[in-house]
Design a protein around this motif. Structure first.
Motif, PDB file in Angstrom:
ATOM      1  N   SER A  98       5.799  26.426  95.283  1.00 50.30           N
ATOM      2  CA  SER A  98       5.435  27.201  96.469  1.00 50.30           C
ATOM      3  C   SER A  98       5.114  28.657  96.156  1.00 50.30           C
ATOM      4  O   SER A  98       4.449  29.327  96.948  1.00 50.30           O
ATOM      5  CB  SER A  98       6.557  27.129  97.505  1.00 50.30           C
ATOM      6  OG  SER A  98       7.734  27.752  97.017  1.00 50.30           O
TER       7      SER A  98
ATOM      8  N   SER B 211       2.083  19.565 105.970  1.00 44.79           N
ATOM      9  CA  SER B 211       2.891  20.723 106.352  1.00 44.79           C
ATOM     10  C   SER B 211       4.058  20.349 107.252  1.00 44.79           C
ATOM     11  O   SER B 211       5.169  20.876 107.105  1.00 44.79           O
ATOM     12  CB  SER B 211       2.006  21.766 107.044  1.00 44.79           C
ATOM     13  OG  SER B 211       1.012  22.252 106.160  1.00 44.79           O
TER      14      SER B 211
ATOM     15  N   TYR C 137       6.799  18.792 105.205  1.00 50.64           N
ATOM     16  CA  TYR C 137       7.487  19.814 104.422  1.00 50.64           C
ATOM     17  C   TYR C 137       8.539  20.535 105.265  1.00 50.64           C
ATOM     18  O   TYR C 137       9.671  20.735 104.831  1.00 50.64           O
ATOM     19  CB  TYR C 137       6.481  20.833 103.878  1.00 50.64           C
ATOM     20  CG  TYR C 137       6.242  20.693 102.398  1.00 50.64           C
ATOM     21  CD1 TYR C 137       7.034  21.370 101.476  1.00 50.64           C
ATOM     22  CD2 TYR C 137       5.250  19.856 101.905  1.00 50.64           C
ATOM     23  CE1 TYR C 137       6.830  21.250 100.111  1.00 50.64           C
ATOM     24  CE2 TYR C 137       5.024  19.723 100.550  1.00 50.64           C
ATOM     25  CZ  TYR C 137       5.825  20.418  99.654  1.00 50.64           C
ATOM     26  OH  TYR C 137       5.631  20.275  98.306  1.00 50.64           O
TER      27      TYR C 137
ATOM     28  N   VAL D  83       5.687  25.528 105.175  1.00 49.45           N
ATOM     29  CA  VAL D  83       4.867  25.513 103.967  1.00 49.45           C
ATOM     30  C   VAL D  83       3.468  25.057 104.352  1.00 49.45           C
ATOM     31  O   VAL D  83       3.296  24.037 105.026  1.00 49.45           O
ATOM     32  CB  VAL D  83       5.450  24.556 102.900  1.00 49.45           C
ATOM     33  CG1 VAL D  83       4.512  24.462 101.696  1.00 49.45           C
ATOM     34  CG2 VAL D  83       6.836  25.015 102.460  1.00 49.45           C
TER      35      VAL D  83
ATOM     36  N   TYR E 150       0.712  23.175 103.344  1.00 48.46           N
ATOM     37  CA  TYR E 150       0.496  22.157 102.311  1.00 48.46           C
ATOM     38  C   TYR E 150      -0.873  22.295 101.656  1.00 48.46           C
ATOM     39  O   TYR E 150      -1.004  22.173 100.426  1.00 48.46           O
ATOM     40  CB  TYR E 150       0.642  20.763 102.905  1.00 48.46           C
ATOM     41  CG  TYR E 150       0.377  19.654 101.905  1.00 48.46           C
ATOM     42  CD1 TYR E 150       1.345  19.286 100.969  1.00 48.46           C
ATOM     43  CD2 TYR E 150      -0.844  18.992 101.882  1.00 48.46           C
ATOM     44  CE1 TYR E 150       1.098  18.285 100.035  1.00 48.46           C
ATOM     45  CE2 TYR E 150      -1.095  17.982 100.953  1.00 48.46           C
ATOM     46  CZ  TYR E 150      -0.125  17.642 100.038  1.00 48.46           C
ATOM     47  OH  TYR E 150      -0.369  16.642  99.115  1.00 48.46           O
TER      48      TYR E 150
ATOM     49  N   LEU F 216      -0.732  25.100  99.227  1.00 46.54           N
ATOM     50  CA  LEU F 216       0.061  24.673  98.071  1.00 46.54           C
ATOM     51  C   LEU F 216      -0.763  23.798  97.153  1.00 46.54           C
ATOM     52  O   LEU F 216      -0.785  23.990  95.923  1.00 46.54           O
ATOM     53  CB  LEU F 216       1.304  23.912  98.555  1.00 46.54           C
ATOM     54  CG  LEU F 216       2.163  23.241  97.489  1.00 46.54           C
ATOM     55  CD1 LEU F 216       2.894  24.286  96.646  1.00 46.54           C
ATOM     56  CD2 LEU F 216       3.170  22.290  98.127  1.00 46.54           C
TER      57      LEU F 216
END
Length: 327
Positions: A113, A140, A143, A151, A153, A156
């Motif tokens: 992250s 997301s 997460y 987060v 996603y 990421l």
């Protein structure tokens, strides 16, 4: 990281081992995630532990101590608890370990992250050999449910894609996700997202990492398999302490990286050398306890189920090996 069950050193043939094979270094025990399966989350014992970051000078001392052994490490792993990329000098630490040639492989475990294009370039250029990415979900919303933190996603995934595009062939990138009740569609999406950008990706099984009276970290899935898919069998003798050491951010040394409460201390690298600790009475006594098959009466090891996840089994050689530790 998928473990090699076939091409393993037969511990019964090399114990006692004069130099550690593996060293886990906890550069920090601070983490930006609160994963539902993590032993350090919602654990009263862990809440009382001090948190911090390893001093760079202490890290250099550890590396120098490790270089004093007759053989270099097989693996230096940047992780016990916490997220190592949160350490402000993680790049310098990797570079120093690489310069000193302390290990055959420098390995980083990260949730990914904190990756940015700049940080990805820096850690690769510093000399990392292996990066294991712990992916926690495939969108997301998932997460936020698993790690209790927002987060993005897609961001990421894009940052991980940059890392994998930038790194050289000498740096191996592996992505794994724990099966916390993933649907078949979730699993397909994980492979679709990561097979094309990483060197390896796989789904792992949850393991029990705490006494069950604290929490079931398998989330009800049980322990039929190791986290990488082998049959899970119990052993009377816990094997990693014979070839591994773990060093906390404050310099305390443990023979086990599953000792989340830091209940077993075999030395303090701020006060003595790692060679003195490796050859010392406290470690020797701990190993004899294991070989005497008294693990079940140990207040620290008694309820631990990590042996189910271990590939090595030296139970039948315990009595013979015990004699080698009697001075």
């Amino acid at each position: 990281m998928i473990r090699d069950k076939v091409n393993r050193t037969k511990l019964e043939e090399v114990i006692p081992i004069s130099s550690p094979f593996v060293c886990h270094i906890e550069v920090t025990n601070v983490c930006n995630f609160k994963c539902e399966f993590c032993a350090s989350v919602d654990n009263p014992k862990m809440d009382k532990m001090k948190k911090g970051f390893m001093e760079y000078e202490l890290f250099c001392k550890i590396v120098d101590d490790l270089c004093a052994f007759e053989r270099k490490l097989k693996q230096m792993i940047f992780h016990i608890l916490g997220e190592p990329l949160m350490h402000p000098r993680i790049v310098d630490m990797i570079a120093y370990a690489k310069k000193k040639d302390v290990s055959e492989k420098l390995i980083l475990y990260t949730n990914g992250s904190k990756l940015t294009p700049e940080l990805s370039r820096d850690i690769c250029d510093a000399g990392l050999d292996y990066i294991q990415l712990s992916i926690e979900h495939i969108n997301s919303d998932g997460y936020e449910q698993v790690v209790r933190t927002k987060v993005d996603y897609d961001k990421l995934l894009a940052n991980i894609g940059y890392l994998c595009a930038y790194k050289t062939q000498e740096c191996f990138v592996s992505a794994k996700i724990l099966d916390c009740g993933l649907s078949e569609a979730d699993k397909r999406k994980f492979y679709n997202d990561f097979e094309k950008i990483t060197d390896e990706c796989h789904i792992e099984t949850l393991m029990q990492t705490l006494p069950k009276d604290i929490r079931d970290t398998t989330l009800g899935h049980g322990r039929a398999l190791t986290n990488d898919g082998y049959a899970a069998t119990s052993k009377e003798v816990c094997t990693p302490p014979f070839y591994l050491i773990g060093i906390s951010f404050d310099g305390l040394v443990s023979p086990c990286v599953c000792d989340w409460s830091k209940g077993v201390c075999i030395g303090d690298v701020t006060k003595e050398s790692l060679k003195q600790i490796w050859e010392g009475d406290r470690r020797n006594s701990f190993l004899k306890m294991q070989l005497a098959k008294k693990r079940r009466v140990s207040p620290i090891c008694g309820q631990c189920e990590a042996t189910y996840n271990q590939l090595d089994n030296i139970d039948q050689y315990a009595e013979i090996l015990y004699k080698k530790f009697v001075k």
